[in-house]
Design a protein around this motif. Structure first.
Motif, PDB file in Angstrom:
ATOM      1  N   LYS A   1      26.333  92.098 100.932  1.00  0.00           N
ATOM      2  CA  LYS A   1      26.307  90.678 100.544  1.00  0.00           C
ATOM      3  C   LYS A   1      26.876  89.806 101.653  1.00  0.00           C
ATOM      4  O   LYS A   1      26.369  88.721 101.929  1.00  0.00           O
ATOM      5  N   VAL A   2      27.949  90.270 102.281  1.00  0.00           N
ATOM      6  CA  VAL A   2      28.548  89.524 103.392  1.00  0.00           C
ATOM      7  C   VAL A   2      27.496  89.319 104.487  1.00  0.00           C
ATOM      8  O   VAL A   2      27.313  88.224 105.011  1.00  0.00           O
ATOM      9  N   ARG A   3      26.777  90.399 104.804  1.00  0.00           N
ATOM     10  CA  ARG A   3      25.752  90.299 105.857  1.00  0.00           C
ATOM     11  C   ARG A   3      24.676  89.292 105.504  1.00  0.00           C
ATOM     12  O   ARG A   3      24.265  88.479 106.338  1.00  0.00           O
TER      13      ARG A   3
ATOM     14  N   THR B   1      33.032  84.794 106.326  1.00  0.00           N
ATOM     15  CA  THR B   1      32.155  85.082 105.190  1.00  0.00           C
ATOM     16  C   THR B   1      32.689  86.259 104.382  1.00  0.00           C
ATOM     17  O   THR B   1      32.630  86.245 103.143  1.00  0.00           O
ATOM     18  N   ALA B   2      33.231  87.255 105.058  1.00  0.00           N
ATOM     19  CA  ALA B   2      33.782  88.414 104.340  1.00  0.00           C
ATOM     20  C   ALA B   2      34.906  87.965 103.399  1.00  0.00           C
ATOM     21  O   ALA B   2      34.966  88.375 102.234  1.00  0.00           O
TER      22      ALA B   2
ATOM     23  N   GLN C   1      20.555  93.010 113.980  1.00  0.00           N
ATOM     24  CA  GLN C   1      21.164  92.080 113.018  1.00  0.00           C
ATOM     25  C   GLN C   1      20.570  92.154 111.624  1.00  0.00           C
ATOM     26  O   GLN C   1      21.173  91.672 110.668  1.00  0.00           O
TER      27      GLN C   1
ATOM     28  N   THR D   1      25.495  97.180 115.435  1.00  0.00           N
ATOM     29  CA  THR D   1      25.216  96.750 114.063  1.00  0.00           C
ATOM     30  C   THR D   1      26.396  95.989 113.461  1.00  0.00           C
ATOM     31  O   THR D   1      26.426  95.759 112.256  1.00  0.00           O
TER      32      THR D   1
ATOM     33  N   MET E   1      23.789 104.144 108.245  1.00  0.00           N
ATOM     34  CA  MET E   1      23.129 104.470 109.519  1.00  0.00           C
ATOM     35  C   MET E   1      24.025 105.435 110.277  1.00  0.00           C
ATOM     36  O   MET E   1      25.019 105.024 110.881  1.00  0.00           O
TER      37      MET E   1
ATOM     38  N   GLU F   1      39.827 107.555 109.001  1.00  0.00           N
ATOM     39  CA  GLU F   1      38.774 106.814 108.294  1.00  0.00           C
ATOM     40  C   GLU F   1      38.859 105.324 108.634  1.00  0.00           C
ATOM     41  O   GLU F   1      37.842 104.674 108.910  1.00  0.00           O
TER      42      GLU F   1
ATOM     43  N   HIS G   1      28.106  90.879 116.855  1.00  0.00           N
ATOM     44  CA  HIS G   1      26.999  89.917 117.029  1.00  0.00           C
ATOM     45  C   HIS G   1      27.535  88.547 117.435  1.00  0.00           C
ATOM     46  O   HIS G   1      26.986  87.887 118.317  1.00  0.00           O
TER      47      HIS G   1
ATOM     48  N   LEU H   1      29.239  94.969  98.482  1.00  0.00           N
ATOM     49  CA  LEU H   1      30.070  93.838  98.919  1.00  0.00           C
ATOM     50  C   LEU H   1      29.773  93.505 100.393  1.00  0.00           C
ATOM     51  O   LEU H   1      29.540  92.357 100.750  1.00  0.00           O
ATOM     52  N   LEU H   2      29.753  94.544 101.233  1.00  0.00           N
ATOM     53  CA  LEU H   2      29.534  94.317 102.670  1.00  0.00           C
ATOM     54  C   LEU H   2      28.100  93.884 102.953  1.00  0.00           C
ATOM     55  O   LEU H   2      27.855  93.083 103.856  1.00  0.00           O
TER      56      LEU H   2
ATOM     57  N   SER I   1      31.667  83.134 110.993  1.00  0.00           N
ATOM     58  CA  SER I   1      30.434  83.591 110.337  1.00  0.00           C
ATOM     59  C   SER I   1      30.580  84.988 109.745  1.00  0.00           C
ATOM     60  O   SER I   1      30.010  85.278 108.703  1.00  0.00           O
TER      61      SER I   1
ATOM     62  N   GLU J   1      24.784  86.840 103.355  1.00  0.00           N
ATOM     63  CA  GLU J   1      25.303  85.472 103.315  1.00  0.00           C
ATOM     64  C   GLU J   1      25.529  84.940 104.735  1.00  0.00           C
ATOM     65  O   GLU J   1      25.279  83.778 105.030  1.00  0.00           O
ATOM     66  N   ARG J   2      25.995  85.828 105.591  1.00  0.00           N
ATOM     67  CA  ARG J   2      26.221  85.438 106.985  1.00  0.00           C
ATOM     68  C   ARG J   2      24.927  84.978 107.662  1.00  0.00           C
ATOM     69  O   ARG J   2      24.931  84.029 108.452  1.00  0.00           O
TER      70      ARG J   2
ATOM     71  N   ILE K   1      28.733  92.843 112.661  1.00  0.00           N
ATOM     72  CA  ILE K   1      28.549  91.386 112.600  1.00  0.00           C
ATOM     73  C   ILE K   1      29.565  90.653 113.486  1.00  0.00           C
ATOM     74  O   ILE K   1      29.266  89.601 114.033  1.00  0.00           O
TER      75      ILE K   1
ATOM     76  N   MET L   1      26.583 102.133 110.572  1.00  0.00           N
ATOM     77  CA  MET L   1      26.848 101.351 109.368  1.00  0.00           C
ATOM     78  C   MET L   1      27.069 102.293 108.204  1.00  0.00           C
ATOM     79  O   MET L   1      26.405 103.325 108.100  1.00  0.00           O
ATOM     80  N   TYR L   2      27.999 101.934 107.332  1.00  0.00           N
ATOM     81  CA  TYR L   2      28.120 102.604 106.041  1.00  0.00           C
ATOM     82  C   TYR L   2      28.691 101.559 105.110  1.00  0.00           C
ATOM     83  O   TYR L   2      29.887 101.306 105.100  1.00  0.00           O
ATOM     84  N   GLU L   3      27.816 100.888 104.357  1.00  0.00           N
ATOM     85  CA  GLU L   3      28.247  99.669 103.683  1.00  0.00           C
ATOM     86  C   GLU L   3      27.899  99.694 102.204  1.00  0.00           C
ATOM     87  O   GLU L   3      26.834 100.149 101.796  1.00  0.00           O
TER      88      GLU L   3
ATOM     89  N   VAL M   1      32.186 109.138 106.262  1.00  0.00           N
ATOM     90  CA  VAL M   1      33.534 108.568 106.251  1.00  0.00           C
ATOM     91  C   VAL M   1      34.393 109.091 107.398  1.00  0.00           C
ATOM     92  O   VAL M   1      35.067 108.322 108.078  1.00  0.00           O
TER      93      VAL M   1
ATOM     94  N   VAL N   1      33.284  85.908 100.467  1.00  0.00           N
ATOM     95  CA  VAL N   1      32.549  86.720  99.484  1.00  0.00           C
ATOM     96  C   VAL N   1      33.532  87.534  98.648  1.00  0.00           C
ATOM     97  O   VAL N   1      33.385  87.668  97.437  1.00  0.00           O
TER      98      VAL N   1
ATOM     99  N   ARG O   1      33.261 100.633 113.696  1.00  0.00           N
ATOM    100  CA  ARG O   1      31.878 100.247 113.396  1.00  0.00           C
ATOM    101  C   ARG O   1      31.788  98.799 112.909  1.00  0.00           C
ATOM    102  O   ARG O   1      30.741  98.178 113.037  1.00  0.00           O
TER     103      ARG O   1
END
Ligand code: FES
Ligand SMILES: [Fe+2]
Lengths: 446, 158
Positions: free
Chosen positions: B62-64, A227-228, B155, A371, B38, A358, A376, B59-60, A223, B66-67, A373, B54-56, B48, A231, A365
């Protein structure tokens, strides 16, 4: 309920060669016994010396559920003690880290202690004259944890007065920490920031086992990682460079064959790691300038040796996991039988390019945050297991993959990477460290 | 020309899209170079080289999104729902011609799944841009008041 306390036989019976009884995950009494026996008998990670750079610096931690702290003394030495005032038990330090100056001062009645834990002063001391104070444990100051070893800046402690020595306990498994430290051109790591914290409503051992569970990523993480990948394929257009994010997610979807041949290595006392021949961390893009730095520091051959060792997850029994290749340590801190606090630390490779830090932060994360996925996906499985195991229909958890009928215990071996042997290895160690001082108590009680 | 009212409406609209799970419309609010951040530190400056929750990029995100709809996304069986309670956004800077529009909005966020309900408080900071008459998000920064606490799964989007 007193089914297991002082009953080494009953504890040992929870672990069969390739199955474990569900009580190891769901029974509150077993959890209490882990706090009483397993955690004190093991060598537990307390923190990293870079967090104690200056005299007076301190950090707090827990061993099992017991609050401890470590400090840097005026003479530069590091000390670990129980985080509890000898007077009435008040915690001396309430923050994750800080600097106390020249001494610790209890906030309740102002007893004070040197940064090596010894008693410095008590207000109105005359009140203790002739009171027999000198004969009490309080007179010694903060109770010390005497068995402390600092290995390449990693601070480990064993609470039990007697037991397995640090060297015998970890043995060759320390090679993963070595590799992580060696990846710095200066052979030095630094903690620069707080960990990512993530609360799990499951038993701590589910997390530890999952570290070497190589048959779940392509299923449970379809999932997220799947998905990554999907996409990215759709959106990449004509870009030739795979973003760092996709490089990190993608390998989770590797097929069974990949994990089979990458291998697992087990060590005595429950330690072991995935990714022997190669791993999901093997194909990250090179960071410009880094190899040159490493060659300059170590020479051509040694630099390639260090960077060619790309292990996946190393479990240090009982409750940490180290990823040398991305400089992450996950600490699975037991809170209750069905509650585990996970703190995921990132170390900076001193003198290495920023890009590596980095990447490590990004990985942390992506995978280890509330947060995340991928997180999760995993937590959902642990929670379902914690619930499902309440069922009486079958009271055993099956760990039989690639079990061949007889396994030698406490050995070093490299095996097929989809084996559940490392989980069996952990449970063998679990029974051993749970019961090693239990029989004595039975005798004492009789 | 975007004015203060349009900006405020935009912030409310964004929250509404999240609460009604119109994920694609929500993503469309982002500038192609937009980010969702976040932080994990108090008044954090660097997304960075300092740790974040979170730092998206798009693209990322969209992944979320879609998931969330995936057939094999087991952590969404049952599905999560969310609710944003916003204080009136404060416009911190507004100079659309110079490309500078910044707002700060205090919020209480609720995320539920099955029988569980979790509540979070914090501040959302938006850096906005005007692109062809439309407002786009360059950066949405979400600072939780207790960013350093250990949470269970978060989520959806604050
Ligand atoms: S409890 Fe610490 S001085 Fe009294
Ligand atoms: Fe996983």
């Amino acid at each position: 309920m007193n089914k297991y306390g002082g009953n080494a036989e009953a504890i040992a019976a929870l672990v069969r060669e390739a199955e474990v009884h569900r009580d190891v995950y769901v029974d509150p009494e077993v959890f209490e016994l882990e706090m009483e026996h397993l955690f004190p008998n093991g060598w537990i990670y307390v923190g990293h010396a870079s967090q104690l750079a200056k005299p007076g610096d301190f950090i707090t931690a827990t061993i099992g559920r017991q609050p401890v702290m470590a400090s840097r003394h005026t003479d530069g030495s590091i000390h670990v003690f129980y985080n509890r005032c000898p007077h009435k038990g008040v915690k001396i330090a309430s923050e994750p880290c800080g600097n106390t100056g020249k001494f610790f001062r209890c906030p309740y009645h102002a007893w004070s202690f040197k940064t090596d834990g010894s008693l410095l002063a008590i207000p109105l001391k005359k009140g203790y004259e002739g009171a027999g104070f000198g004969d009490t444990q309080a007179n010694e100051g903060l109770s010390k944890v005497r068995n402390v070893v600092i290995y390449r800046d990693f601070i480990f402690a064993r609470l039990s007065a007697s037991g397995v020595s640090f060297e015998d306990y970890f043995g060759e498994s320390l090679s993963t920490i070595d590799n992580m430290v060696d990846r710095s051109p200066e052979g030095k790591l630094a903690v620069m920031a707080t960990p990512i914290r993530y609360m799990h409503t499951c038993n701590w051992k589910m997390l530890v086992e999952n570290q070497t569970d190589t048959c779940h990523p392509m299923v449970a993480h379809e999932s997220s990682a799947g998905t990554a990948v999907k996409v990215w394929k759709r959106e990449q257009g004509d870009s030739t460079e795979t973003p760092m994010a996709v490089q990190l997610y993608g390998p989770f979807m590797s097929p069974y064959e990949f994990y089979e041949q990458s291998g697992i290595r087990i060590w005595p006392n429950g330690h072991g790691h995935t990714g022997v021949a190669n791993s999901i961390h093997s194909n990250y893009q090179d960071v410009p300038g880094y190899l040159d730095q490493m060659v300059a520091a170590y020479g051509e051959q040694r630099a390639h040796e260090i960077l060619g060792e790309v292990r996946h997850n190393t479990v240090y029994f009982p409750n940490i996991m180290v990823k040398g290749a991305v400089q992450i340590l996950r600490n699975f801190i037991p809170v209750a039988v069905d509650k585990t606090l996970v703190e995921s630390w990132v170390y900076r490779l001193v003198a290495a390019p920023d890009k590596l830090y980095e990447r490590a932060l990004m990985y942390n994360r992506f995978i280890n945050a509330p947060t995340s996925i991928v997180g999760h996906d995993d937590l959902e499985m642990y929670e379902r297991a914690q619930e499902g195991l309440k069922s009486n229909g079958n009271q055993w958890v099956n760990l039989r993959r690639l079990y061949d009928g007889h396994e030698e215990q406490d050995v070093t071996a490299v095996i097929n990477g989809t084996s559940e042997r490392q989980m069996r290895n952990q449970f063998h160690a679990w029974a051993k460290f749970m019961t090693m001082d239990m029989d004595k108590r039975v005798e004492a009680a009789e | 020309m975007i004015d203060e009212k349009a900006i405020t409406e935009f912030i409310y609209r964004e929250a509404e899209l999240l609460d009604t799970m119109q994920w694609q419309d929500w993503l469309d609010l982002f500038h192609p170079e937009g980010r969702y951040w976040m932080p994990l530190e108090w008044q954090q400056q660097d997304p960075v080289l300092q740790p974040s929750l979170m730092y998206e990029d798009l693209l990322l995100l969209k992944v979320r999104v879609e998931r969330l709809a995936g057939e094999r996304t087991f952590s969404q069986k049952p599905k999560s729902r969310c609710h944003h309670l916003l204080q009136a956004p404060r416009i911190v800077a507004c100079d659309p011609e110079a490309g500078v529009v910044k707002t700060r909005t205090s919020y209480i966020y609720t995320e539920t799944r099955g029988d569980n309900l979790e509540r979070y408080s914090g501040w959302a900071s938006h850096d906005l841009l005007e692109v062809g008459g439309a407002i786009k998000i360059k950066l949405k920064r979400v600072d939780l008041v207790n960013f350093d606490a250990p949470f269970g799964n978060i989520q959806l989007f604050m």
